[in-house]
Each structure stands twice: as structure tokens, then as C-alpha cells.
Scaffold this motif. Structure first.
Motif, PDB file in Angstrom:
ATOM      1  N   PRO A 223       6.699  28.420  55.049  1.00 36.29           N
ATOM      2  CA  PRO A 223       7.548  29.122  55.239  1.00 36.29           C
ATOM      3  C   PRO A 223       8.425  29.256  55.989  1.00 36.29           C
ATOM      4  CG  PRO A 223       5.945  30.525  55.806  1.00 36.29           C
ATOM      5  CD  PRO A 223       5.346  29.981  55.192  1.00 36.29           C
ATOM      6  N   LEU A 224       9.792  28.673  56.008  1.00 36.28           N
ATOM      7  CA  LEU A 224      10.852  28.928  57.346  1.00 36.28           C
ATOM      8  C   LEU A 224      10.725  29.598  57.749  1.00 36.28           C
ATOM      9  CD1 LEU A 224      13.346  27.151  58.248  1.00 36.28           C
ATOM     10  CD2 LEU A 224      14.694  28.153  56.104  1.00 36.28           C
ATOM     11  N   PRO A 225      10.312  30.018  59.080  1.00 37.62           N
ATOM     12  CA  PRO A 225      10.219  31.385  59.362  1.00 37.62           C
ATOM     13  C   PRO A 225      11.807  32.294  59.192  1.00 37.62           C
ATOM     14  CG  PRO A 225       9.837  29.803  61.336  1.00 37.62           C
ATOM     15  CD  PRO A 225      10.015  29.058  60.257  1.00 37.62           C
ATOM     16  N   GLU A 226      11.761  33.907  59.033  1.00 35.78           N
ATOM     17  CA  GLU A 226      12.768  34.068  58.637  1.00 35.78           C
ATOM     18  C   GLU A 226      13.789  34.655  59.741  1.00 35.78           C
ATOM     19  OE1 GLU A 226      11.369  38.149  57.500  1.00 35.78           O
ATOM     20  OE2 GLU A 226      10.347  37.663  55.665  1.00 35.78           O
ATOM     21  N   SER A 227      12.658  34.147  61.140  1.00 31.58           N
ATOM     22  CA  SER A 227      13.821  34.328  62.671  1.00 31.58           C
ATOM     23  C   SER A 227      15.219  32.598  62.336  1.00 31.58           C
ATOM     24  CB  SER A 227      13.423  34.813  63.367  1.00 31.58           C
ATOM     25  OG  SER A 227      12.318  32.931  63.630  1.00 31.58           O
ATOM     26  N   ALA A 228      14.694  32.257  61.344  1.00 29.87           N
ATOM     27  CA  ALA A 228      15.420  30.791  61.141  1.00 29.87           C
ATOM     28  C   ALA A 228      16.555  31.083  60.674  1.00 29.87           C
ATOM     29  CB  ALA A 228      14.422  30.136  61.545  1.00 29.87           C
ATOM     30  N   TYR A 229      16.992  31.622  59.699  1.00 33.59           N
ATOM     31  CA  TYR A 229      17.873  31.711  58.132  1.00 33.59           C
ATOM     32  C   TYR A 229      18.769  32.583  58.334  1.00 33.59           C
ATOM     33  CZ  TYR A 229      14.965  33.414  55.238  1.00 33.59           C
ATOM     34  OH  TYR A 229      14.329  34.554  54.397  1.00 33.59           O
ATOM     35  N   THR A 230      19.904  32.639  58.197  1.00 36.67           N
ATOM     36  CA  THR A 230      20.184  33.949  57.771  1.00 36.67           C
ATOM     37  C   THR A 230      21.490  33.933  56.229  1.00 36.67           C
ATOM     38  OG1 THR A 230      21.334  33.842  59.890  1.00 36.67           O
ATOM     39  CG2 THR A 230      22.656  34.996  58.513  1.00 36.67           C
ATOM     40  N   PHE A 231      20.875  34.453  55.255  1.00 38.36           N
ATOM     41  CA  PHE A 231      21.198  35.127  53.855  1.00 38.36           C
ATOM     42  C   PHE A 231      22.507  35.303  53.794  1.00 38.36           C
ATOM     43  CE2 PHE A 231      21.652  35.992  50.196  1.00 38.36           C
ATOM     44  CZ  PHE A 231      21.202  34.623  48.903  1.00 38.36           C
ATOM     45  N   LYS A 242      30.659  31.214  39.161  1.00 40.26           N
ATOM     46  CA  LYS A 242      29.846  31.508  40.444  1.00 40.26           C
ATOM     47  C   LYS A 242      29.885  31.934  41.732  1.00 40.26           C
ATOM     48  CE  LYS A 242      29.871  26.181  39.574  1.00 40.26           C
ATOM     49  NZ  LYS A 242      28.958  24.616  39.959  1.00 40.26           N
ATOM     50  N   ALA A 243      28.652  32.225  41.376  1.00 37.26           N
ATOM     51  CA  ALA A 243      29.124  33.375  42.669  1.00 37.26           C
ATOM     52  C   ALA A 243      27.627  31.903  44.173  1.00 37.26           C
ATOM     53  CB  ALA A 243      28.259  34.218  42.969  1.00 37.26           C
ATOM     54  N   VAL A 244      28.674  31.549  45.415  1.00 36.68           N
ATOM     55  CA  VAL A 244      27.879  30.701  46.238  1.00 36.68           C
ATOM     56  C   VAL A 244      27.304  31.629  47.855  1.00 36.68           C
ATOM     57  CG1 VAL A 244      28.312  28.891  47.762  1.00 36.68           C
ATOM     58  CG2 VAL A 244      29.465  29.031  45.282  1.00 36.68           C
ATOM     59  N   SER A 245      25.961  31.673  47.242  1.00 37.82           N
ATOM     60  CA  SER A 245      25.883  32.341  49.148  1.00 37.82           C
ATOM     61  C   SER A 245      25.340  31.445  49.793  1.00 37.82           C
ATOM     62  CB  SER A 245      24.162  33.269  48.557  1.00 37.82           C
ATOM     63  OG  SER A 245      25.219  34.002  47.509  1.00 37.82           O
ATOM     64  N   THR A 246      25.012  31.209  51.534  1.00 35.73           N
ATOM     65  CA  THR A 246      24.857  30.941  52.155  1.00 35.73           C
ATOM     66  C   THR A 246      23.901  30.645  52.937  1.00 35.73           C
ATOM     67  OG1 THR A 246      26.831  31.679  53.669  1.00 35.73           O
ATOM     68  CG2 THR A 246      27.551  30.232  52.257  1.00 35.73           C
ATOM     69  N   ILE A 247      22.819  29.493  53.634  1.00 35.17           N
ATOM     70  CA  ILE A 247      22.338  29.758  54.275  1.00 35.17           C
ATOM     71  C   ILE A 247      21.727  28.890  55.218  1.00 35.17           C
ATOM     72  CG2 ILE A 247      19.648  29.785  54.298  1.00 35.17           C
ATOM     73  CD1 ILE A 247      19.595  29.334  50.969  1.00 35.17           C
ATOM     74  N   ASP A 248      22.731  30.039  56.615  1.00 35.20           N
ATOM     75  CA  ASP A 248      23.056  29.285  58.394  1.00 35.20           C
ATOM     76  C   ASP A 248      21.089  29.190  58.557  1.00 35.20           C
ATOM     77  OD1 ASP A 248      25.841  28.873  57.757  1.00 35.20           O
ATOM     78  OD2 ASP A 248      25.096  30.971  57.930  1.00 35.20           O
ATOM     79  N   ILE A 249      21.039  28.090  58.923  1.00 34.24           N
ATOM     80  CA  ILE A 249      19.574  27.606  59.284  1.00 34.24           C
ATOM     81  C   ILE A 249      19.343  27.710  61.340  1.00 34.24           C
ATOM     82  CG2 ILE A 249      17.409  26.144  59.573  1.00 34.24           C
ATOM     83  CD1 ILE A 249      18.227  27.416  56.963  1.00 34.24           C
ATOM     84  N   ASP A 250      19.051  28.239  62.066  1.00 37.79           N
ATOM     85  CA  ASP A 250      18.867  27.796  63.344  1.00 37.79           C
ATOM     86  C   ASP A 250      17.517  26.973  63.321  1.00 37.79           C
ATOM     87  OD1 ASP A 250      18.890  27.665  65.656  1.00 37.79           O
ATOM     88  OD2 ASP A 250      18.788  30.226  65.716  1.00 37.79           O
ATOM     89  N   LYS A 251      18.191  25.503  63.955  1.00 33.94           N
ATOM     90  CA  LYS A 251      16.780  24.934  63.554  1.00 33.94           C
ATOM     91  C   LYS A 251      16.113  24.619  65.203  1.00 33.94           C
ATOM     92  CE  LYS A 251      19.891  20.879  62.365  1.00 33.94           C
ATOM     93  NZ  LYS A 251      20.367  19.742  62.064  1.00 33.94           N
ATOM     94  N   SER A 252      16.725  25.307  66.055  1.00 33.85           N
ATOM     95  CA  SER A 252      16.371  25.372  67.323  1.00 33.85           C
ATOM     96  C   SER A 252      15.142  25.545  67.893  1.00 33.85           C
ATOM     97  CB  SER A 252      17.591  25.910  68.358  1.00 33.85           C
ATOM     98  OG  SER A 252      17.058  27.660  67.572  1.00 33.85           O
ATOM     99  N   ASN A 253      14.229  26.567  67.497  1.00 33.97           N
ATOM    100  CA  ASN A 253      12.212  27.094  67.464  1.00 33.97           C
ATOM    101  C   ASN A 253      11.831  26.476  66.342  1.00 33.97           C
ATOM    102  OD1 ASN A 253      13.502  28.129  69.428  1.00 33.97           O
ATOM    103  ND2 ASN A 253      13.845  30.376  68.194  1.00 33.97           N
ATOM    104  N   LEU A 254      12.515  25.395  65.369  1.00 39.49           N
ATOM    105  CA  LEU A 254      11.446  24.804  64.657  1.00 39.49           C
ATOM    106  C   LEU A 254      11.108  23.407  64.707  1.00 39.49           C
ATOM    107  CD1 LEU A 254      13.736  25.167  60.853  1.00 39.49           C
ATOM    108  CD2 LEU A 254      12.110  26.640  62.390  1.00 39.49           C
TER     109      LEU A 254
END
Length: 440
Positions: A223-231, A242-254
Motif C-alpha cells: 500500500p501507498l502510505p496514507e500519509s503520502a497522498y492527499t485525495f 466526467k468528474a476528475v478527482s486528483t491525488i497529490d503524492i508526497d514522495k519525500s518519505n517513499l
């Protein structure tokens, strides 16, 4: 005298010509009115609609336009006649399920079309048994112009279409986030119909959802850690499908030595059903993934039949294949207990899995099992992967083997086969590793 003799006959010809009837329009068709969308016509409505309006188009044909008044009237006898002629079994729609909101119209010489309108009670029709089997028969009448009796009837067949929301690219989506500025993913919910309503979406994602998916499908996604993304979820808006949701990934701790996976599912919608294709698994890599073998160099092959050498395992052609040597024709061991081939990949890569393709004829089960090893120097080897197609009951040509956490790396790769379902005969059509370049 001579001029007089000439003019008198000529004048007679002109007189006779003037008395002759004009026949220029003799072959032009007379005006007739008819229904353009005649016959059985589907009136598609969605399961969330109360009513819909269906338009009927009356038209005047012929070279010259002629003013007329047109009207549509119910024609119950048309249902039985149509069923008898076409072997169908339509049922007459009751008058309580429709309203003719515009039953008359005017056709002029300039404007040859009139639009008439029927309003259908969608909710009422949906409550009927066999709701798609009903028709509303209407017949066109006219004053001022003759009616084309062959094209003057329409049978309106209301047909319900279910509305549902789906996830675009449902399934596993390979997501390369190796670029420095690659930090965002998109999840798109969409409808296949023309959306006319605002509705609210509810989404589900996170560790628990992926754990449930792994348990159901026998997978081992990390799993991608829940602390590493914002939905950031999006709702459906009227006028857009269409409804386009965004997922911002924080790669700093991966860490870069594995795939991360984020599962996102459409959970509910305030107005529509959720379709079966509702889940996307983002299979995320922080390093570039390669499957090209164009720069590989062959180091060795312990056994091959002439004309079916190891280069055919990496030529991208599913028809060609490598075969181990089984008689005096070829190089290396004959009917070996194990046959191995070594390539220099040119760079150091993590082993991320592979696709192995067997021959596609009656001997597909020749290749049963073996393993993959990697080495930094071509001498000291570490096992990266085992594979086993099983016995002769498995006749599939393709085996896909994934590695979620990349613990083995090397510049050299060795494919070793050591089990066959037909004596000691081995063959491979295509060997396609999945690799991530190891950075320092």
C-alpha cells in the motif's frame, strides 16, 4: 410579295405554339405529407427521469410546396397490424402513460416541416411489467395536402436505459512517477449517457481497501502510505459526464526499491448507480520501468537447436522461439537437465518481474519451470524469481510474474529452465523482463 409569303406561315406556327399546353411540370411529383421518423422508433429515457418529450417530424414532399395542416392521432389498430406483418409482440401503451402536448402543426410552402411532440411518463412506464415491450401508435392526418399512406404511422417504443457511474481505466494502471515533477494522479468517474443532473460522489481508498483487494484476488500489492497522498474528490455536474478527482503524492518519505499501490473505488453516487467497473489500482513506480531488450548482448547459451537460438527469445516475435538441443543438430548439451542463457543488459537494474511466453502449438506444455538469477559481474548470482507453469493441464501460453518489492538487482540476467512436461525438451517464445534502472 416574297416577304409576305414568308411571314404568313411563320405567324401561323407561332399561333399554334401559343395554343399548345405547357408540359414542363408534367413529370414532377405532387406534394404529399408523411412522418420522417416513421415505423418503430425507440424513445430512450434514463431510469432517473420523470418524463421525456419525444418529437415527431411531419414533412411535405414534392417539387412545389403546398400549405397544409397536419395532425397526429392515436391509431391502436396499427399495433396489431405491425405485429402480424413483422412477427413482433408489441403491446399497446395505455393512454394514461403519455400526453400529446403538440398534436397539430402547419406546413407552408417555404417551411416544409412541422414538429409534433409526445410526453411520456417514464416513472409510470418503468412500473409496467416488460416495460420495453410497449408502443404508442400514432397516425398522421392532413388537410390541404394528400398523405403518404405508407409513411404516415409511427410506433413509439419507450426503452429505459440504466444510469451508472464508472471508473475510467478500471483495473491496474501502471503509474510512472519517476520524473521530479510527477506528483499527481487523476481518478476519473464518468457516465456513458448525457448527464443532465448534479450529483454527489463518494469515494473509498486507503490501506484497508487494498488489503481487502489483496485478500480477494490473492495479490500482494504494497500500500501507498496514507500519509503520502492527499485525495481531492470531485462531484458530477449537469452538462458534464466526467468528474476528475486528483491525488497529490508526497514522495519525500517513499523508497524507490518497490512498487506502491493505491486503490481507489467509487463507493456511491447521490443519484446514479455505481457500475461494476468502479475500482482503479495505481501501481506506482518511483524509478523508470523498462522492458526493452534492444541493447542486450548475449553472453552464453548452454543448449540450442540450430535455427532456434537464444536471440529468438528477445526478438519481439511470438512466432519464433528458442529450443534446447535434442539431437546432433545444434550447439551445447543434448537433452540437458537444465538449460541456461545469460545476457549482459548493459546497466544495473532491479528485477521487477517478467512475462514469459511459451510456444503456441501442440507442444505448448514443453516448458514447465525454471528460475531467474541476476549478477553484478556475471559470476556471482542471486536468484530473483522462480516460475512454474504446472503440468500438461495448463495449456496457457503466457505467464506473468510480478515482484512488488525489488530486493535483487544486477547487470547480468540468467534464464534457467529445468523442468519440462515432455522429457527434457525446452522452448521459450518470448522472455520479457520488467526492470527498474538502479540509481546510485
Amino acid at each position: 410579295m416574297k416577304l409576305k409569303n414568308i411571314l404568313i406561315p411563320f405567324a401561323g406556327v407561332l399561333l399554334l405554339t401559343a395554343c399548345e399546353k405547357d408540359h414542363r411540370n408534367d413529370n414532377l411529383t405532387d406534394p404529399r405529407v408523411y412522418i420522417v421518423n416513421n415505423g418503430v422508433q425507440n424513445a430512450i429515457y434514463y431510469d432517473v427521469e420523470e418524463t421525456i418529450d419525444f418529437d415527431i417530424y411531419a414533412y411535405s414532399s414534392g417539387y412545389f410546396g403546398q400549405p397544409s395542416e397536419v395532425k397526429v392521432v392515436p391509431d391502436p389498430d396499427a399495433v396489431e397490424a405491425f405485429n402480424a406483418a413483422n412477427g413482433s409482440s408489441y403491446t399497446l401503451l395505455g393512454e394514461e402513460y403519455y400526453q400529446i402536448v403538440k398534436d397539430t402543426g402547419s406546413i407552408t410552402a417555404e417551411g416544409r416541416r412541422a414538429t409534433l411532440t409526445v410526453r411520456l411518463d417514464c416513472k409510470g412506464i418503468m412500473a409496467l411489467p416488460y416495460m420495453n415491450d410497449y408502443v404508442l401508435p400514432l397516425r398522421l392526418t392532413a388537410t390541404g395536402t394528400e398523405v403518404n399512406e405508407k409513411l404516415n404511422t409511427i410506433l413509439i417504443n419507450p426503452r429505459m436505459q440504466e444510469t451508472e457511474v464508472l471508473a475510467e481505466n478500471a483495473g491496474v494502471v501502471e503509474s510512472d512517477l519517476s520524473a521530479t515533477d510527477a506528483n499527481t494522479l487523476e481518478f476519473t468517474a464518468y457516465t456513458e449517457f448525457n448527464n443532465k443532473w448534479d450529483s454527489e460522489m463518494e469515494y473509498e481508498h486507503g490501506d484497508a481497501m487494498l488489503a481487502a483487494y489483496n485478500a480477494e484476488h490473492g495479490t500482494q500489492y504494497i500500500p501507498l502510505p496514507e500519509s503520502a497522498y492527499t485525495f481531492t474528490g470531485a462531484d458530477l455536474k449537469a452538462g458534464s459526464n466526467k468528474a476528475v478527482s486528483t491525488i497529490d503524492i508526497d514522495k519525500s518519505n517513499l523508497t524507490a526499491d518497490r512498487y506502491y499501490t493505491l486503490a481507489v473505488r467509487l463507493k456511491s453516487n447521490s443519484k446514479f448507480k455505481i457500475g461494476e467497473k468502479n475500482t482503479v489500482l495505481y501501481h506506482i513506480s518511483l524509478l523508470p520501468i523498462y522492458d526493452s531488450r534492444s541493447k542486450w548482448n548475449l553472453v552464453s547459451c548452454s543448449s540450442y537447436y540450430t535455427g532456434r537460438g537464444p536471440e529468438l527469445m528477445i526478438d519481439g516475435d511470438l512466432v519464433t522461439r528458442w529450443e534446447s538441443r535434442y539431437n546432433n543438430t545444434g550447439e551445447g548439451d543434448i537433452n540437458p537437465n537444465e538449460a541456461s542463457t545469460v545476457w549482459d543488459m548493459g546497466k544495473t537494474y532491479y528485477w521487477c518481474g517478467m512475462t514469459l511466453v511459451r510456444r503456441s502449438d501442440s507442444y505448448v506444455t514443453d516448458l514447465r519451470a525454471g528460475y531467474i538469477e541476476l549478477s553484478d559481474d556475471g559470476k556471482n548470482w542471486t536468484k530473483a524469481q522462480d516460475f512454474d507453469f504446472g503440468d500438461k493441464t495448463n495449456t496457457s501460453t503466457t505467464g506473468t510474474y510480478a515482484v512488488e518489492q525489488w530486493t535483487v538487482s544486477g547487470r547480468y540476467v540468467r534464464l534457467a529452465v529445468n523442468a519440462s512436461n515432455r522429457n527434457k525438451l525446452y522452448s521459450v517464445s518470448e522472455f520479457v523482463p520488467v526492470l527498474a534502472e538502479k540509481t546510485k
